[in-house]
Design a protein around this motif. Sequence first.
Motif, PDB file in Angstrom:
ATOM      1  N   PRO A 115       0.844  -1.200   0.000  1.00 49.43           N
ATOM      2  CA  PRO A 115       0.000   0.000   0.000  1.00 49.43           C
ATOM      3  C   PRO A 115       0.881   1.252   0.000  1.00 49.43           C
ATOM      4  CG  PRO A 115      -0.146  -1.181   2.098  1.00 49.43           C
ATOM      5  CD  PRO A 115       0.917  -1.835   1.309  1.00 49.43           C
ATOM      6  N   ALA A 162      -0.387   4.456  -1.241  1.00 51.20           N
ATOM      7  CA  ALA A 162      -1.231   5.572  -1.683  1.00 51.20           C
ATOM      8  C   ALA A 162      -1.420   6.631  -0.607  1.00 51.20           C
ATOM      9  CB  ALA A 162      -2.592   5.033  -2.124  1.00 51.20           C
ATOM     10  N   GLY A 163      -0.729   6.475   0.538  1.00 45.85           N
ATOM     11  CA  GLY A 163      -0.889   7.443   1.633  1.00 45.85           C
ATOM     12  C   GLY A 163      -0.325   8.811   1.273  1.00 45.85           C
ATOM     13  N   THR A 182       1.948  12.852   5.138  1.00 52.74           N
ATOM     14  CA  THR A 182       1.921  14.243   5.627  1.00 52.74           C
ATOM     15  C   THR A 182       3.035  14.558   6.625  1.00 52.74           C
ATOM     16  OG1 THR A 182       0.314  13.570   7.294  1.00 52.74           O
ATOM     17  CG2 THR A 182      -0.565  14.564   5.289  1.00 52.74           C
ATOM     18  N   ARG A 183       3.505  13.508   7.334  1.00 53.09           N
ATOM     19  CA  ARG A 183       4.543  13.788   8.340  1.00 53.09           C
ATOM     20  C   ARG A 183       5.877  14.145   7.706  1.00 53.09           C
ATOM     21  NH1 ARG A 183       3.594   8.501  11.758  1.00 53.09           N
ATOM     22  NH2 ARG A 183       2.898   7.858   9.687  1.00 53.09           N
ATOM     23  N   LYS A 193       6.460   9.303  -0.371  1.00 54.95           N
ATOM     24  CA  LYS A 193       7.267   8.985   0.823  1.00 54.95           C
ATOM     25  C   LYS A 193       8.091   7.715   0.605  1.00 54.95           C
ATOM     26  CE  LYS A 193       5.047   7.137   4.406  1.00 54.95           C
ATOM     27  NZ  LYS A 193       4.224   7.043   5.631  1.00 54.95           N
ATOM     28  N   GLU A 194       7.509   6.765  -0.139  1.00 53.66           N
ATOM     29  CA  GLU A 194       8.156   5.467  -0.337  1.00 53.66           C
ATOM     30  C   GLU A 194       9.374   5.563  -1.257  1.00 53.66           C
ATOM     31  OE1 GLU A 194       4.944   6.180  -0.896  1.00 53.66           O
ATOM     32  OE2 GLU A 194       3.937   5.207   0.795  1.00 53.66           O
ATOM     33  N   GLN A 235      -5.924   3.683  -5.444  1.00 53.37           N
ATOM     34  CA  GLN A 235      -6.819   4.064  -4.352  1.00 53.37           C
ATOM     35  C   GLN A 235      -7.099   5.554  -4.566  1.00 53.37           C
ATOM     36  OE1 GLN A 235      -5.183   4.456  -0.389  1.00 53.37           O
ATOM     37  NE2 GLN A 235      -7.103   3.840   0.575  1.00 53.37           N
ATOM     38  N   GLY A 255      -7.617   5.130   4.266  1.00 56.69           N
ATOM     39  CA  GLY A 255      -7.095   4.282   5.334  1.00 56.69           C
ATOM     40  C   GLY A 255      -6.462   3.014   4.772  1.00 56.69           C
TER      41      GLY A 255
HETATM   42  P1  UTP Z   1       0.739   5.773   7.181  1.00 56.45           P
HETATM   43  O1  UTP Z   1      -0.120   5.461   8.329  1.00 56.45           O
HETATM   44  O2  UTP Z   1       2.182   5.974   7.454  1.00 56.45           O
HETATM   45  O3  UTP Z   1       0.109   7.035   6.432  1.00 56.45           O
HETATM   46  O4  UTP Z   1       0.547   4.605   6.126  1.00 56.45           O
HETATM   47  P2  UTP Z   1       0.730   8.005   5.358  1.00 56.45           P
HETATM   48  O5  UTP Z   1      -0.379   8.711   4.688  1.00 56.45           O
HETATM   49  O6  UTP Z   1       1.678   7.285   4.437  1.00 56.45           O
HETATM   50  O7  UTP Z   1       1.622   9.038   6.191  1.00 56.45           O
HETATM   51  P3  UTP Z   1       1.204  10.242   7.188  1.00 56.45           P
HETATM   52  O8  UTP Z   1       0.575   9.573   8.388  1.00 56.45           O
HETATM   53  O9  UTP Z   1       0.259  11.161   6.463  1.00 56.45           O
HETATM   54  O10 UTP Z   1       2.499  10.885   7.496  1.00 56.45           O
HETATM   55  C1  UTP Z   1       1.250   3.388   6.150  1.00 56.45           C
HETATM   56  C2  UTP Z   1       1.300   2.828   4.740  1.00 56.45           C
HETATM   57  O11 UTP Z   1      -0.021   2.658   4.218  1.00 56.45           O
HETATM   58  C3  UTP Z   1      -0.201   3.391   3.027  1.00 56.45           C
HETATM   59  C4  UTP Z   1       0.884   4.461   3.039  1.00 56.45           C
HETATM   60  O12 UTP Z   1       1.250   4.850   1.701  1.00 56.45           O
HETATM   61  C5  UTP Z   1       2.028   3.782   3.778  1.00 56.45           C
HETATM   62  O13 UTP Z   1       2.832   3.002   2.906  1.00 56.45           O
HETATM   63  N1  UTP Z   1      -1.588   3.954   2.979  1.00 56.45           N
HETATM   64  C6  UTP Z   1      -2.091   4.580   4.079  1.00 56.45           C
HETATM   65  C7  UTP Z   1      -2.328   3.834   1.820  1.00 56.45           C
HETATM   66  O14 UTP Z   1      -1.866   3.264   0.801  1.00 56.45           O
HETATM   67  N2  UTP Z   1      -3.591   4.375   1.794  1.00 56.45           N
HETATM   68  C8  UTP Z   1      -4.130   4.992   2.874  1.00 56.45           C
HETATM   69  O15 UTP Z   1      -5.297   5.447   2.778  1.00 56.45           O
HETATM   70  C9  UTP Z   1      -3.355   5.106   4.041  1.00 56.45           C
END
Ligand code: UTP
Length: 307
Positions: free
Chosen positions: A16, A18-19, A22-23, A33-34, A111, A116
């Motif tokens: 996954p 698609a996050g 933000t941190r 981030k990845e 996604q 989430g």
């Molecule tokens: P994190 O909880 O670290 O969230 O997701 P994030 O969005 O990457 O980072 P912050 O909290 O905003 O800083 C853990 C993993 O799950 C993926 C993220 O890409 C990360 O690899 N993820 C998270 C998704 O693919 N989709 C989501 O809706 C949430």
Amino acid sequence: MCSQSSYKPVRKAVFPVAGLGTRFLPATKVMPKEMLPLGDRPLIQHAYEEAREAGIEEFIFVTGRQKEMLEEHFDFQPELEQVLESRGKTDLLQKVRETEMPAGKLFTTRQPKALGLGHAIWCAKELVGDEPFAVILPDDVFLARKGCLAQMVDAYNQSGGNMMAVTEVSKEDTARYGIVDIAEDNGKTVAVKGLVEKPNPEQAPSRLAIMGRYILQPEIFGILSAFDKGAGGEIQLTDAMLKLSKQQPLHGFRYDGKRYDCGTKLGFIETNIAFGLADPEIGPQVRKTLASLLDETNETDSSHEAA
Ligand code: UTP
């Protein structure tokens, strides 16, 4: 790896990615981030290599907007290879070739909104189909003699069911993780009867925290299809796993090695130092550099105190 197992093999892994990350803003405003580098490889490559070591054959990325770079990283780059070849840079050429995903093995799904982790996994439903699969969160990385997922696949081949990597955390840290309610502790594995997302130390059922590696049965998709929201208004994987544990076994797996969190600024710096120190090529220099940086900082601190 155990070749004789009565359970269906784990052939596919979902990443996954698609996050929003933000941190790490503004670094992650455009760059995923990845793609942050740990040593000379981005986080996603560390995750890919761990999956390969575990015998994974199909790699499923759950991506979103501005995440194309993650797929491109695993592409064939003929111009770059030609230049490296003509300059006789065989070591670098080898490193670049190691990033090439075999043809027909990388799959992506989108996604559209970061709803989430549970929702991200649900997006891979059609690509996974009706078989067990692994989940790797690339911002959790492990320093271990044998990759965390490879250890889990060995254990899974003995036990079947659903599994997640777990480790003991300090009492104060339970509020940062999903925490396991233990039914039976068998040492290397624990039978799980409950999961609590980010409990305060007083409410935590144990100090055993979930880390970003899972082996799941396809029945998880039926539960995720309800799109129930949990902590933080997000569709949480832990909630779905808890429901699944009422129908199928759920094990925590205590891996050998150390896990690092690349999802936070401090954790990312710590991870780079730890991997740098463990790197046979640059480890001794990293140690020296750190020592001299600490000396300089101590000198500056004491001259400030004296002034
Ligand atoms: P994190 O909880 O670290 O969230 O997701 P994030 O969005 O990457 O980072 P912050 O909290 O905003 O800083 C853990 C993993 O799950 C993926 C993220 O890409 C990360 O690899 N993820 C998270 C998704 O693919 N989709 C989501 O809706 C949430």
